[in-house]
Design a protein around this motif. Sequence first.
Motif, PDB file in Angstrom:
ATOM      1  N   TYR A   5      24.669  36.330 -67.457  1.00  0.00           N
ATOM      2  CA  TYR A   5      23.288  36.912 -67.278  1.00  0.00           C
ATOM      3  C   TYR A   5      22.404  36.527 -68.501  1.00  0.00           C
ATOM      4  O   TYR A   5      22.791  36.379 -69.404  1.00  0.00           O
ATOM      5  N   GLN A   6      21.251  36.000 -68.097  1.00  0.00           N
ATOM      6  CA  GLN A   6      20.148  35.809 -69.161  1.00  0.00           C
ATOM      7  C   GLN A   6      18.790  36.394 -68.881  1.00  0.00           C
ATOM      8  O   GLN A   6      18.366  36.330 -67.948  1.00  0.00           O
ATOM      9  N   ALA A   7      18.204  36.665 -70.098  1.00  0.00           N
ATOM     10  CA  ALA A   7      16.810  37.118 -69.967  1.00  0.00           C
ATOM     11  C   ALA A   7      16.117  36.625 -71.121  1.00  0.00           C
ATOM     12  O   ALA A   7      16.306  36.516 -72.241  1.00  0.00           O
ATOM     13  N   ALA A   8      14.883  36.363 -70.959  1.00  0.00           N
ATOM     14  CA  ALA A   8      13.876  35.569 -71.847  1.00  0.00           C
ATOM     15  C   ALA A   8      13.251  36.749 -72.570  1.00  0.00           C
ATOM     16  O   ALA A   8      12.750  37.685 -72.081  1.00  0.00           O
ATOM     17  N   LYS A   9      13.174  36.595 -73.734  1.00  0.00           N
ATOM     18  CA  LYS A   9      12.780  37.339 -74.847  1.00  0.00           C
ATOM     19  C   LYS A   9      11.888  36.397 -75.654  1.00  0.00           C
ATOM     20  O   LYS A   9      12.375  36.193 -76.898  1.00  0.00           O
ATOM     21  N   PRO A  10      10.451  35.991 -75.352  1.00  0.00           N
ATOM     22  CA  PRO A  10       9.999  35.149 -76.458  1.00  0.00           C
ATOM     23  C   PRO A  10       9.622  35.432 -77.716  1.00  0.00           C
ATOM     24  O   PRO A  10       9.485  34.938 -78.552  1.00  0.00           O
ATOM     25  N   GLU A  43      19.394  48.037 -72.962  1.00  0.00           N
ATOM     26  CA  GLU A  43      19.328  46.783 -73.092  1.00  0.00           C
ATOM     27  C   GLU A  43      20.221  45.939 -72.179  1.00  0.00           C
ATOM     28  O   GLU A  43      19.629  44.582 -71.585  1.00  0.00           O
ATOM     29  N   PHE A  44      21.408  46.424 -71.829  1.00  0.00           N
ATOM     30  CA  PHE A  44      22.164  45.965 -70.862  1.00  0.00           C
ATOM     31  C   PHE A  44      21.460  45.818 -69.532  1.00  0.00           C
ATOM     32  O   PHE A  44      21.289  44.795 -68.729  1.00  0.00           O
ATOM     33  N   GLN A  45      20.740  47.154 -69.032  1.00  0.00           N
ATOM     34  CA  GLN A  45      20.271  47.199 -67.937  1.00  0.00           C
ATOM     35  C   GLN A  45      18.995  46.235 -67.642  1.00  0.00           C
ATOM     36  O   GLN A  45      18.677  45.682 -66.715  1.00  0.00           O
ATOM     37  N   ALA A  46      18.229  46.133 -68.734  1.00  0.00           N
ATOM     38  CA  ALA A  46      17.118  45.126 -68.732  1.00  0.00           C
ATOM     39  C   ALA A  46      17.646  43.762 -68.640  1.00  0.00           C
ATOM     40  O   ALA A  46      16.711  43.229 -67.728  1.00  0.00           O
ATOM     41  N   VAL A  47      18.652  43.436 -68.964  1.00  0.00           N
ATOM     42  CA  VAL A  47      19.002  41.897 -68.948  1.00  0.00           C
ATOM     43  C   VAL A  47      19.579  41.815 -67.257  1.00  0.00           C
ATOM     44  O   VAL A  47      19.019  40.989 -66.717  1.00  0.00           O
ATOM     45  N   GLY A  49      25.821  40.174 -75.345  1.00  0.00           N
ATOM     46  CA  GLY A  49      26.270  41.400 -74.845  1.00  0.00           C
ATOM     47  C   GLY A  49      27.530  40.981 -74.251  1.00  0.00           C
ATOM     48  O   GLY A  49      27.604  39.900 -73.384  1.00  0.00           O
ATOM     49  N   LEU A  50      28.653  41.634 -74.476  1.00  0.00           N
ATOM     50  CA  LEU A  50      29.966  41.276 -73.774  1.00  0.00           C
ATOM     51  C   LEU A  50      30.452  42.509 -72.994  1.00  0.00           C
ATOM     52  O   LEU A  50      30.375  43.636 -73.274  1.00  0.00           O
ATOM     53  N   SER A  51      31.131  42.154 -72.151  1.00  0.00           N
ATOM     54  CA  SER A  51      31.932  43.188 -71.109  1.00  0.00           C
ATOM     55  C   SER A  51      33.084  42.664 -70.765  1.00  0.00           C
ATOM     56  O   SER A  51      33.031  41.500 -69.895  1.00  0.00           O
ATOM     57  N   GLU A  80      15.270  32.477 -77.951  1.00  0.00           N
ATOM     58  CA  GLU A  80      14.468  33.300 -77.203  1.00  0.00           C
ATOM     59  C   GLU A  80      15.132  34.245 -75.790  1.00  0.00           C
ATOM     60  O   GLU A  80      14.537  34.775 -74.968  1.00  0.00           O
ATOM     61  N   LEU A  81      16.609  34.048 -76.089  1.00  0.00           N
ATOM     62  CA  LEU A  81      17.449  34.538 -74.996  1.00  0.00           C
ATOM     63  C   LEU A  81      18.232  35.899 -75.393  1.00  0.00           C
ATOM     64  O   LEU A  81      18.809  35.865 -76.423  1.00  0.00           O
ATOM     65  N   ASP A  82      18.334  36.665 -74.358  1.00  0.00           N
ATOM     66  CA  ASP A  82      19.321  37.869 -74.320  1.00  0.00           C
ATOM     67  C   ASP A  82      20.576  37.259 -73.455  1.00  0.00           C
ATOM     68  O   ASP A  82      20.186  36.891 -72.079  1.00  0.00           O
ATOM     69  N   ILE A  83      21.679  37.155 -73.938  1.00  0.00           N
ATOM     70  CA  ILE A  83      22.992  36.678 -72.953  1.00  0.00           C
ATOM     71  C   ILE A  83      23.874  37.762 -72.831  1.00  0.00           C
ATOM     72  O   ILE A  83      24.407  38.338 -73.783  1.00  0.00           O
ATOM     73  N   LEU A  84      24.208  38.044 -71.414  1.00  0.00           N
ATOM     74  CA  LEU A  84      25.380  38.853 -71.192  1.00  0.00           C
ATOM     75  C   LEU A  84      26.753  37.910 -70.569  1.00  0.00           C
ATOM     76  O   LEU A  84      26.133  37.120 -69.859  1.00  0.00           O
ATOM     77  N   VAL A  85      27.694  38.312 -71.367  1.00  0.00           N
ATOM     78  CA  VAL A  85      29.033  37.385 -70.595  1.00  0.00           C
ATOM     79  C   VAL A  85      29.960  38.354 -70.203  1.00  0.00           C
ATOM     80  O   VAL A  85      30.391  39.461 -71.110  1.00  0.00           O
TER      81      VAL A  85
END
Length: 120
Positions: free
Chosen positions: A31-36, A12-16, A44-46, A78-83
């Motif tokens: 990072y952000q990825a749209a997931k409608p 899931e991290f790699q998809a974003v 996701g945190l790192s 609708e977002l996946d967010i990685l910080v």
Amino acid sequence: MRKTFRIKKPEEFQAVFGQHRSVANKYFVVYQAAKPTQKHFRLGLSVGKKIGKAHDRVWVKRRIRQTLLELKPELPAELDILVIARPAVAGKSQQFIKKQLIHAFRLARIVKDEEHAKSK
């Protein structure tokens, strides 16, 4: 924050990461990825070892999660967010972390400028 709001699996991290939509400031990379089809955003945190020992990293993660809980009504569903926290964030206060995270989200156009003009 509930488990349904978290991104945990490496794929899931790699998809974003694969969407290459990122912004950064001195303290965070977002990072952000749209997931409608999603009903709510996911996070996701790192926090790397350069931040400090385990208790320092957990401390930073808790501050980031608390900030996102406060911003929850303004975050699009609708977002996946990685910080990704950068080493400069180590030892900063909750208020400072919130301010810098909001700044990174504004750069990413996740939250609007006028929504947090009063929080300055």
